[in-house]
Design a protein around this motif. Structure first.
Motif, PDB file in Angstrom:
ATOM      1  N   UNK A  22       0.858  -1.192   0.000  1.00 22.63           N
ATOM      2  CA  UNK A  22       0.000   0.000   0.000  1.00 22.63           C
ATOM      3  C   UNK A  22       0.893   1.241   0.000  1.00 22.63           C
ATOM      4  N   UNK A  23       0.726   2.065  -1.024  1.00 22.91           N
ATOM      5  CA  UNK A  23       1.507   3.298  -1.075  1.00 22.91           C
ATOM      6  C   UNK A  23       0.719   4.412  -0.403  1.00 22.91           C
ATOM      7  N   UNK A  24       1.378   5.174   0.452  1.00 27.40           N
ATOM      8  CA  UNK A  24       0.679   6.295   1.093  1.00 27.40           C
ATOM      9  C   UNK A  24       0.360   7.332   0.017  1.00 27.40           C
ATOM     10  N   UNK A  25      -0.579   8.241   0.344  1.00 26.87           N
ATOM     11  CA  UNK A  25      -1.095   9.172  -0.670  1.00 26.87           C
ATOM     12  C   UNK A  25       0.007   9.841  -1.484  1.00 26.87           C
ATOM     13  N   UNK A  26      -0.164   9.792  -2.788  1.00 24.62           N
ATOM     14  CA  UNK A  26       0.703  10.570  -3.684  1.00 24.62           C
ATOM     15  C   UNK A  26      -0.167  11.690  -4.253  1.00 24.62           C
ATOM     16  N   UNK A  27      -0.600  12.563  -3.366  1.00 22.59           N
ATOM     17  CA  UNK A  27      -1.448  13.684  -3.795  1.00 22.59           C
ATOM     18  C   UNK A  27      -0.571  14.867  -4.187  1.00 22.59           C
ATOM     19  N   UNK A  28      -1.187  15.831  -4.853  1.00 17.68           N
ATOM     20  CA  UNK A  28      -0.430  16.961  -5.375  1.00 17.68           C
ATOM     21  C   UNK A  28      -0.191  16.694  -6.838  1.00 17.68           C
ATOM     22  N   UNK A  29       0.529  17.526  -7.520  1.00 20.69           N
ATOM     23  CA  UNK A  29       0.773  17.387  -8.948  1.00 20.69           C
ATOM     24  C   UNK A  29      -0.554  17.252  -9.692  1.00 20.69           C
ATOM     25  N   UNK A  30      -0.744  16.188 -10.488  1.00 17.39           N
ATOM     26  CA  UNK A  30      -1.978  16.098 -11.265  1.00 17.39           C
ATOM     27  C   UNK A  30      -3.120  15.446 -10.499  1.00 17.39           C
ATOM     28  N   UNK A  31      -2.851  14.948  -9.294  1.00 18.37           N
ATOM     29  CA  UNK A  31      -3.925  14.313  -8.531  1.00 18.37           C
ATOM     30  C   UNK A  31      -4.177  15.129  -7.263  1.00 18.37           C
ATOM     31  N   UNK A  32      -5.152  15.982  -7.341  1.00 11.67           N
ATOM     32  CA  UNK A  32      -5.431  16.822  -6.188  1.00 11.67           C
ATOM     33  C   UNK A  32      -6.789  16.496  -5.631  1.00 11.67           C
ATOM     34  N   UNK A  33      -6.896  16.629  -4.315  1.00 10.26           N
ATOM     35  CA  UNK A  33      -8.239  16.588  -3.753  1.00 10.26           C
ATOM     36  C   UNK A  33      -8.903  17.883  -4.198  1.00 10.26           C
ATOM     37  N   UNK A  34     -10.169  17.997  -3.955  1.00 11.77           N
ATOM     38  CA  UNK A  34     -10.828  19.226  -4.393  1.00 11.77           C
ATOM     39  C   UNK A  34     -10.223  20.408  -3.632  1.00 11.77           C
ATOM     40  N   UNK A  35     -10.179  21.561  -4.270  1.00 13.65           N
ATOM     41  CA  UNK A  35      -9.427  22.675  -3.706  1.00 13.65           C
ATOM     42  C   UNK A  35      -9.781  22.985  -2.253  1.00 13.65           C
ATOM     43  N   UNK A  36     -11.038  22.806  -1.905  1.00 18.69           N
ATOM     44  CA  UNK A  36     -11.420  23.183  -0.544  1.00 18.69           C
ATOM     45  C   UNK A  36     -10.807  22.275   0.520  1.00 18.69           C
ATOM     46  N   UNK A  37     -10.354  21.082   0.128  1.00 17.31           N
ATOM     47  CA  UNK A  37      -9.729  20.207   1.118  1.00 17.31           C
ATOM     48  C   UNK A  37      -8.211  20.299   1.049  1.00 17.31           C
ATOM     49  N   UNK A  38      -7.741  21.086   0.117  1.00 20.21           N
ATOM     50  CA  UNK A  38      -6.297  21.255  -0.023  1.00 20.21           C
ATOM     51  C   UNK A  38      -5.898  22.494   0.773  1.00 20.21           C
ATOM     52  N   UNK A  39      -5.064  22.293   1.790  1.00 18.75           N
ATOM     53  CA  UNK A  39      -4.758  23.403   2.675  1.00 18.75           C
ATOM     54  C   UNK A  39      -3.833  24.446   2.052  1.00 18.75           C
ATOM     55  N   UNK A  40      -3.280  24.084   0.908  1.00 19.78           N
ATOM     56  CA  UNK A  40      -2.375  25.034   0.288  1.00 19.78           C
ATOM     57  C   UNK A  40      -3.179  26.254  -0.165  1.00 19.78           C
ATOM     58  N   UNK A  41      -2.712  27.450   0.166  1.00 20.04           N
ATOM     59  CA  UNK A  41      -3.492  28.632  -0.187  1.00 20.04           C
ATOM     60  C   UNK A  41      -2.936  29.319  -1.425  1.00 20.04           C
ATOM     61  N   UNK A  42      -2.050  28.645  -2.136  1.00 18.53           N
ATOM     62  CA  UNK A  42      -1.566  29.276  -3.364  1.00 18.53           C
ATOM     63  C   UNK A  42      -1.457  28.224  -4.464  1.00 18.53           C
ATOM     64  N   UNK A  43      -1.578  28.706  -5.663  1.00 13.71           N
ATOM     65  CA  UNK A  43      -1.456  27.791  -6.788  1.00 13.71           C
ATOM     66  C   UNK A  43       0.032  27.518  -7.004  1.00 13.71           C
ATOM     67  N   UNK A  44       0.395  26.266  -7.127  1.00 18.96           N
ATOM     68  CA  UNK A  44       1.809  25.959  -7.341  1.00 18.96           C
ATOM     69  C   UNK A  44       2.140  26.158  -8.805  1.00 18.96           C
ATOM     70  N   UNK A  45       3.254  26.844  -9.061  1.00 20.89           N
ATOM     71  CA  UNK A  45       3.608  27.095 -10.452  1.00 20.89           C
ATOM     72  C   UNK A  45       4.211  25.856 -11.094  1.00 20.89           C
TER      73      UNK A  45
END
Ligand code: PEP
Ligand code: MG
Length: 471
Positions: free
Chosen positions: A229-252
């Motif tokens: 079982x691989x732990x979450x590989x979120x970020x990049x092209x696989x994002x949770x919906x923006x409201x659950x993503x704590x990042x407050x800026x768009x990554x360039x």
């Protein structure tokens, strides 16, 4: 949308011009919300057309859109953007349907209801084929189906080379629902469970119980076979919906940003929840824990500390789990392959993620069709990194697998065997094709030839040597 897109199209700068697609995606998302299909592409079958003969033509499909296709039975999909090892393409392979990505103008040129041939093997799409071409492709499709049926005979055969070397063939999965395919393909275990796919189309983070149930389902379904079982590989092209993503800026530059283990370590609560759920599931069968995108020794140390914390909290609550759960790391950043000693000293096993390893070694965005021609699995630098990792792991007596798309390419099986690879993980649909190559291979013959091949750094010569190796 049209008004804004028009404004973007006036920009001279091609980068800014491309941003019009961001506007398109936002508007499409709003439309989906209004239609009551949040986070999911809305696809309706045309009248009188059976779903299993439908081909989806889209400008872009995110992995979140594409994972929804598993509930449907589309024949195929094609897109204007994307690359051959983007997660959208990976999902097509896991559904064993042909797809062609990065066609640039497909959506503009193809109209609803037109007949299409999608040749996923060659990356070709034919619109309104004439009857002779259609007949030719019908024959090819029958041929492929026949080959597939023939391969079924190998399902129960042991994956062993002519010289008696045992090879392990594992499956890559995205959802618990993929387990029957893995078993049907004859997988000895799950070599990569991409857990982040479970939760892409929702507004909240899954709680511990929900994750535990999902992991347990896979472990039970595999009936005692190992599950990585691989732990979450979120970020990049696989994002949770923006409201659950704590990042407050768009990554360039999201592929280089807070992705995978970097995100998990930055979100300790989310990470603890997942680790506890995986540990709890480990009482139902053999689980291995796999960590994505490691580059630094301190990331491994922090991960192991987080795992120790999760174990200690479960012990405190008298909840059972496997105390000796093996912990492994993905080798998918060149730094990790080059400094693999750090990993070998700290971890129980390694898994080479060639999709990202190629992306980061060659500085090629794996989802960008504009540079897809430069994405080269056979680049000498890529082969050197893989060979170095395999040889170092063998010397340290640490198991190592390859779980990127290269592992499922039968034309690379002999190369990998000659490099010393003994554990492969791939889409269930590829397992028997690769097994077929293994049964006909002799590692004692291959090893010296592959050593010679790896000394070549001229692409043409390297390809010729590979062709000879496969002849
Ligand atoms: C890889 O990078 O090769 C890999 C297996 O992981 P993913 O494709 O999910 O990034
Ligand atoms: Mg990866």
């Amino acid at each position: 949308m049209e008004h804004l897109v028009h404004q973007f199209e006036q920009f001279d700068d091609p980068y800014l011009r491309e941003r019009k697609f961001d506007v398109v995606q936002v508007v499409e998302r709003v439309i989906k919300e209004l239609l009551g299909h949040p986070g999911r592409a809305s696809v309706k079958a045309a009248k009188h057309t059976k779903e299993d003969s439908l081909i989806v033509v889209a400008h872009d499909l995110s992995p979140a859109d594409t994972i929804g296709f598993k509930e449907h039975r589309f024949a195929s999909f094609i897109t204007d953007v994307g690359g051959a090892t983007s997660h959208t393409a990976i999902l097509a392979r896991s559904m064993a349907i042909p797809a062609v990505l990065g066609l640039a103008n497909a959506r503009a040129l193809i109209r609803d209801g037109e007949q299409l041939i999608v040749d996923g093997l060659r990356g070709v799409v034919i619109v309104n084929p004439d009857p002779r071409v259609l007949e030719e492709y019908r024959l090819r499709a029958e041929q492929l189906a026949l080959e597939k049926t023939k391969l079924q005979r190998l399902k129960t055969a042991k994956a062993e080379t002519i010289d008696g070397v045992d090879i392990q063939l594992h499956a890559n999965i995205e959802l618990p629902g993929d387990v029957p395919d893995a078993l049907a393909g004859g997988a000895e275990g799950i070599g990569l469970f991409r857990t982040e796919f479970l939760f892409l189309n929702r507004g909240d983070m899954p709680d511990e119980q929900e994750q535990y149930e999902a992991y347990k389902k896979v472990v039970k379904g595999m009936g005692g076979r190992p599950v990585t079982i691989r732990t979450f590989d979120l970020g990049n092209d696989k994002d949770l919906r923006p409201e659950t993503n704590n990042s407050d800026r768009v990554q360039t530059n999201p592929a280089l940003g807070r992705r995978a283990i970097r995100l998990s370590l930055a979100e300790p609560k989310m990470f603890q929840t997942q680790l506890r759920a995986i540990l709890r599931a480990s009482k139902h069968g053999p689980i291995k824990l796999l960590i994505p995108m490691l580059a630094h020794a301190h990331e491994i140390d922090q991960t192991l500390a987080a795992l120790a914390q999760a174990k200690s909290s479960l012990r405190g609550e008298k909840i059972a789990f496997d105390e000796h759960i093996p912990v492994g790391g993905m080798i998918e950043i060149p730094a990790a392959a080059l400094a693999v000693g750090l990993f070998l000293r700290r971890l129980d096993f390694l898994s080479i993620g060639t999709n990202d390893l190629i992306q980061y070694t060659l500085a090629i965005d794996r989802s960008d069709e504009q540079v897809a021609n430069l994405y080269d699995p056979l680049h000498p630098a890529v082969l050197m990194l893989i060979a170095h990792t395999l040889a170092s792991a063998e010397k340290a007596n640490i198991p190592v697998s390859v779980c990127g798309e290269m592992a499922g390419d039968p034309d690379l099986t002999r190369l990998f065997l000659g490099m010393g690879l003994r554990i492969f993980s791939m889409h269930p649909s590829q397992i028997l094709k690769v097994k077929n190559r293994i049964l006909k291979a002799d590692t004692s013959d291959l090893a010296p030839n592959v050593r010679k091949l790896l000394r070549l750094d001229e692409p043409g010569k390297l390809r010729d040597a590979l062709e000879k190796l496969n002849a």
